[in-house]
Design a protein around this motif. Structure first.
Motif, PDB file in Angstrom:
ATOM      1  N   VAL A 137      23.912 149.391  47.225  1.00  0.00           N
ATOM      2  CA  VAL A 137      23.055 148.232  46.968  1.00  0.00           C
ATOM      3  C   VAL A 137      23.927 146.988  46.814  1.00  0.00           C
ATOM      4  N   HIS A 138      23.519 145.896  47.445  1.00  0.00           N
ATOM      5  CA  HIS A 138      24.267 144.639  47.417  1.00  0.00           C
ATOM      6  C   HIS A 138      24.437 144.165  45.975  1.00  0.00           C
ATOM      7  N   ALA A 139      25.642 143.787  45.609  1.00  0.00           N
ATOM      8  CA  ALA A 139      25.958 143.531  44.198  1.00  0.00           C
ATOM      9  C   ALA A 139      25.662 142.111  43.732  1.00  0.00           C
ATOM     10  N   PRO A 159       7.448 161.125  45.625  1.00  0.00           N
ATOM     11  CA  PRO A 159       8.748 160.669  46.147  1.00  0.00           C
ATOM     12  C   PRO A 159       9.420 159.656  45.218  1.00  0.00           C
ATOM     13  N   LYS A 160      10.676 159.932  44.895  1.00  0.00           N
ATOM     14  CA  LYS A 160      11.440 159.109  43.966  1.00  0.00           C
ATOM     15  C   LYS A 160      12.429 158.228  44.726  1.00  0.00           C
ATOM     16  N   ARG A 161      12.726 157.076  44.177  1.00  0.00           N
ATOM     17  CA  ARG A 161      13.656 156.153  44.822  1.00  0.00           C
ATOM     18  C   ARG A 161      15.017 156.803  45.056  1.00  0.00           C
ATOM     19  N   LEU A 162      15.627 156.504  46.205  1.00  0.00           N
ATOM     20  CA  LEU A 162      16.970 156.987  46.519  1.00  0.00           C
ATOM     21  C   LEU A 162      18.033 155.954  46.156  1.00  0.00           C
ATOM     22  N   HIS A 163      17.601 154.773  45.769  1.00  0.00           N
ATOM     23  CA  HIS A 163      18.528 153.745  45.281  1.00  0.00           C
ATOM     24  C   HIS A 163      17.765 152.824  44.342  1.00  0.00           C
ATOM     25  N   PRO A 164      18.431 152.163  43.407  1.00  0.00           N
ATOM     26  CA  PRO A 164      17.736 151.241  42.504  1.00  0.00           C
ATOM     27  C   PRO A 164      17.340 149.954  43.220  1.00  0.00           C
ATOM     28  N   THR A 165      16.435 149.213  42.617  1.00  0.00           N
ATOM     29  CA  THR A 165      16.111 147.896  43.162  1.00  0.00           C
ATOM     30  C   THR A 165      17.321 146.985  42.976  1.00  0.00           C
ATOM     31  N   PRO A 166      17.564 146.072  43.932  1.00  0.00           N
ATOM     32  CA  PRO A 166      18.748 145.221  43.844  1.00  0.00           C
ATOM     33  C   PRO A 166      18.759 144.278  42.639  1.00  0.00           C
ATOM     34  N   LEU A 167      17.578 143.870  42.181  1.00  0.00           N
ATOM     35  CA  LEU A 167      17.477 143.046  40.981  1.00  0.00           C
ATOM     36  C   LEU A 167      16.079 143.194  40.420  1.00  0.00           C
ATOM     37  N   SER A 168      15.905 142.791  39.171  1.00  0.00           N
ATOM     38  CA  SER A 168      14.603 142.944  38.531  1.00  0.00           C
ATOM     39  C   SER A 168      13.618 141.911  39.060  1.00  0.00           C
ATOM     40  N   LEU A 169      12.332 142.182  38.886  1.00  0.00           N
ATOM     41  CA  LEU A 169      11.314 141.214  39.280  1.00  0.00           C
ATOM     42  C   LEU A 169      11.464 139.919  38.499  1.00  0.00           C
ATOM     43  N   ALA A 170      11.796 140.041  37.224  1.00  0.00           N
ATOM     44  CA  ALA A 170      11.965 138.839  36.404  1.00  0.00           C
ATOM     45  C   ALA A 170      13.110 137.975  36.924  1.00  0.00           C
ATOM     46  N   GLN A 195      18.913 143.463  72.088  1.00  0.00           N
ATOM     47  CA  GLN A 195      18.188 142.759  71.046  1.00  0.00           C
ATOM     48  C   GLN A 195      19.013 142.713  69.753  1.00  0.00           C
ATOM     49  N   ALA A 196      19.072 141.544  69.121  1.00  0.00           N
ATOM     50  CA  ALA A 196      19.770 141.397  67.841  1.00  0.00           C
ATOM     51  C   ALA A 196      18.998 142.115  66.745  1.00  0.00           C
ATOM     52  N   VAL A 197      19.703 142.963  65.992  1.00  0.00           N
ATOM     53  CA  VAL A 197      19.107 143.711  64.887  1.00  0.00           C
ATOM     54  C   VAL A 197      19.977 143.508  63.654  1.00  0.00           C
ATOM     55  N   ALA A 198      19.358 143.236  62.521  1.00  0.00           N
ATOM     56  CA  ALA A 198      20.087 143.078  61.261  1.00  0.00           C
ATOM     57  C   ALA A 198      20.033 144.375  60.474  1.00  0.00           C
ATOM     58  N   PHE A 199      21.167 144.781  59.906  1.00  0.00           N
ATOM     59  CA  PHE A 199      21.246 145.996  59.101  1.00  0.00           C
ATOM     60  C   PHE A 199      21.817 145.663  57.724  1.00  0.00           C
ATOM     61  N   PRO A 200      21.086 144.920  56.910  1.00  0.00           N
ATOM     62  CA  PRO A 200      21.594 144.594  55.576  1.00  0.00           C
ATOM     63  C   PRO A 200      21.552 145.800  54.648  1.00  0.00           C
ATOM     64  N   ARG A 201      22.455 145.839  53.707  1.00  0.00           N
ATOM     65  CA  ARG A 201      22.299 146.762  52.597  1.00  0.00           C
ATOM     66  C   ARG A 201      21.131 146.275  51.748  1.00  0.00           C
ATOM     67  N   PRO A 202      20.485 147.158  50.993  1.00  0.00           N
ATOM     68  CA  PRO A 202      19.405 146.684  50.133  1.00  0.00           C
ATOM     69  C   PRO A 202      19.881 145.549  49.232  1.00  0.00           C
ATOM     70  N   GLY A 203      19.155 144.442  49.267  1.00  0.00           N
ATOM     71  CA  GLY A 203      19.506 143.286  48.442  1.00  0.00           C
ATOM     72  C   GLY A 203      20.441 142.291  49.082  1.00  0.00           C
ATOM     73  N   GLU A 204      20.824 142.508  50.323  1.00  0.00           N
ATOM     74  CA  GLU A 204      21.786 141.624  50.987  1.00  0.00           C
ATOM     75  C   GLU A 204      21.045 140.551  51.791  1.00  0.00           C
ATOM     76  N   MET A 224      14.683 144.371  50.129  1.00  0.00           N
ATOM     77  CA  MET A 224      14.858 144.973  48.815  1.00  0.00           C
ATOM     78  C   MET A 224      14.798 146.498  48.866  1.00  0.00           C
ATOM     79  N   GLY A 225      14.572 147.059  50.053  1.00  0.00           N
ATOM     80  CA  GLY A 225      14.406 148.493  50.233  1.00  0.00           C
ATOM     81  C   GLY A 225      12.999 148.811  50.694  1.00  0.00           C
ATOM     82  N   HIS A 226      12.864 149.869  51.476  1.00  0.00           N
ATOM     83  CA  HIS A 226      11.593 150.312  52.053  1.00  0.00           C
ATOM     84  C   HIS A 226      10.947 149.155  52.820  1.00  0.00           C
ATOM     85  N   SER A 227       9.729 148.739  52.463  1.00  0.00           N
ATOM     86  CA  SER A 227       9.082 147.634  53.184  1.00  0.00           C
ATOM     87  C   SER A 227       9.062 146.342  52.385  1.00  0.00           C
ATOM     88  N   SER A 228       9.752 146.318  51.262  1.00  0.00           N
ATOM     89  CA  SER A 228       9.779 145.146  50.390  1.00  0.00           C
ATOM     90  C   SER A 228      10.800 144.139  50.896  1.00  0.00           C
TER      91      SER A 228
END
Length: 403
Positions: A83-85, A136-147, A342-351, A104-108
């Motif tokens: 996850v992007h730091a 189904p449980k998350r395989l990685h945490p969210t990159p940051l909190s909603l707040a 075609q250009a495709v972006a592959f960010p880490r979650p949160g990047e 942010m992960g999945h479709s978010s």
């Protein structure tokens, strides 16, 4: 349960046992509006083209594939997902080009477009399930909190499945000033969870709402709805075309491939970026989710049949929802992009990245993946750990039914 409770109709008793996370069924004026929709026929919403919404094939064979120990190992990363730091710090300054996307992960996805902030299908919960102890449980945490994410102008929901409409996330956002743009019928869930109707824009396909100078159009998709065992198809599913003064973006939600992508592109495109579902596909449900090759085809359709803009793959990497290998959607999409030019972006979650800037393209999933063959490859040398020889050339990219 009292003895008198047994005298109630079974459906009434079943409904009384539904927890709040199941949401609410449309009723009253909302249901009347649903009945007037041209897409609501024979008591349910219909897909733009026919689609099987229940798994096909042998349930026994599917269970063998899904629950076999070796297969389960392929569906999870071998280590910690990177996850992007520095997401919060990176979002502090506005995008230099006027458009920035943060997966942010999945479709978010947080989309910053022409000075506004739009949050697509936010799921910050630990499980995509009506129950906190199962599913189904998350395989990685969210990159940051909603707040920490800060104010959002619009929250856009594609449909009411648990991996796209998350009760704790909506509850948290209900306490803010954000507007919610949702497909017809989904407002019943939000209303039960504390979102006032004055902050909802509930749309049928091809209807548009304007919020803070940004146009949001609910466009067709090929999927289905429901949060319970009994699916009545009384809430609509949608993709979304979003237009600002300078930029255009598209979010597919969940969908199978269908020719309507060309019509959406002709009316609302071309797009600076598309967010396309490329994960959780299976030969057991080929009509309601796209393979990466189909997702690439959809992107090109949306862009008038030629490579244009940037494709951001979504709906993969965060939850284990299908029999395919965990990293296969990323690997296959990378191959499909190279084949199509075609250009495709592959960010880490949160990047965060700007489609008009330098794209993240490193295949970060490879160190965490089990060995992957590339049976979908059309031409050229295979890549990735454990790859075998490339198959014979084909006239076009393989689709799910051809694998």
């Amino acid at each position: 349960m009292t003895g008198a409770d047994y005298l109630l109709p079974f459906r009434t008793r079943l409904r009384s046992m539904r927890t709040e996370s199941f949401g609410a069924d449309p009723a009253g004026a909302r249901m009347e509006r649903i009945r007037r929709s041209p897409h609501f026929v024979d008591g349910m919403f219909q897909n733009p083209v026919g689609a099987r919404t229940r798994p096909s094939g042998s349930t026994v064979e599917f269970a063998k594939t899904y629950f076999q120990k070796e297969q389960r190992a392929r569906r999870t990363p071998k280590g910690t997902v990177p996850v992007h730091a520095t997401t919060l710090a990176d979002l502090a300054a506005p995008p230099a080009t006027g458009l920035r996307l943060t997966w942010m992960g999945h479709s978010s996805v947080l989309a910053e477009i022409d000075g506004r902030r739009i949050l697509f299908d936010p799921v910050w919960g630990e499980r995509c399930s009506p129950f906190p102890f199962a599913g189904p449980k998350r395989l990685h945490p969210t990159p940051l909190s909603l707040a920490a994410l800060g104010p959002v102008d619009v929250v856009v929901i594609s449909h009411d499945h648990y991996d796209h409409l998350d009760l704790p996330t909506i509850r948290a956002l209900a306490g803010t000033d954000t507007v919610f743009a949702v497909p017809l019928g989904v407002g019943a869930h939000l209303e039960r969870w504390g979102v006032p109707t004055s902050r909802m824009r509930e749309l049928d396909w091809n209807e548009t709402a304007t919020v803070a100078g940004i146009s949001l159009t609910a466009t067709p998709a090929r999927h289905f709805c429901g949060r319970g065992l009994r699916n009545q198809q009384h809430t609509l599913w949608a993709s979304w075309a979003v237009t600002g003064p300078e930029h255009r973006i598209y979010h597919s939600g969940d969908t199978g491939y269908f020719p309507g992508f060309r019509d959406i592109g002709a009316e609302h495109g071309p797009f600076d970026a598309t967010m396309i579902q490329i994960g959780a596909y299976s030969e057991y449900w080929p009509d309601i989710h796209m393979t990466p090759a189909e997702g690439m085809r959809a992107h090109l359709d949306l862009q008038g049949g030629r490579p244009h803009g940037v494709l951001l793959p979504i709906h993969w990497g965060t939850f284990n929802l299908a029999p395919h290998a965990w990293a296969e959607p990323g690997e296959w999409t990378k191959d499909a992009g190279e084949d199509a030019g075609q250009a495709v972006a592959f960010p880490r979650p949160g990047e965060p990245f700007e489609p008009a800037g330098t794209l993240p393209v490193e295949p970060w999933w490879r160190p965490l993946s089990t060995s992957l063959a590339h049976p979908w490859r059309r031409t050229g040398e295979q890549a990735g750990p454990g790859s075998g020889p490339a198959p014979a050339a084909r006239s076009d990219l393989d689709l799910a039914g051809e694998r």
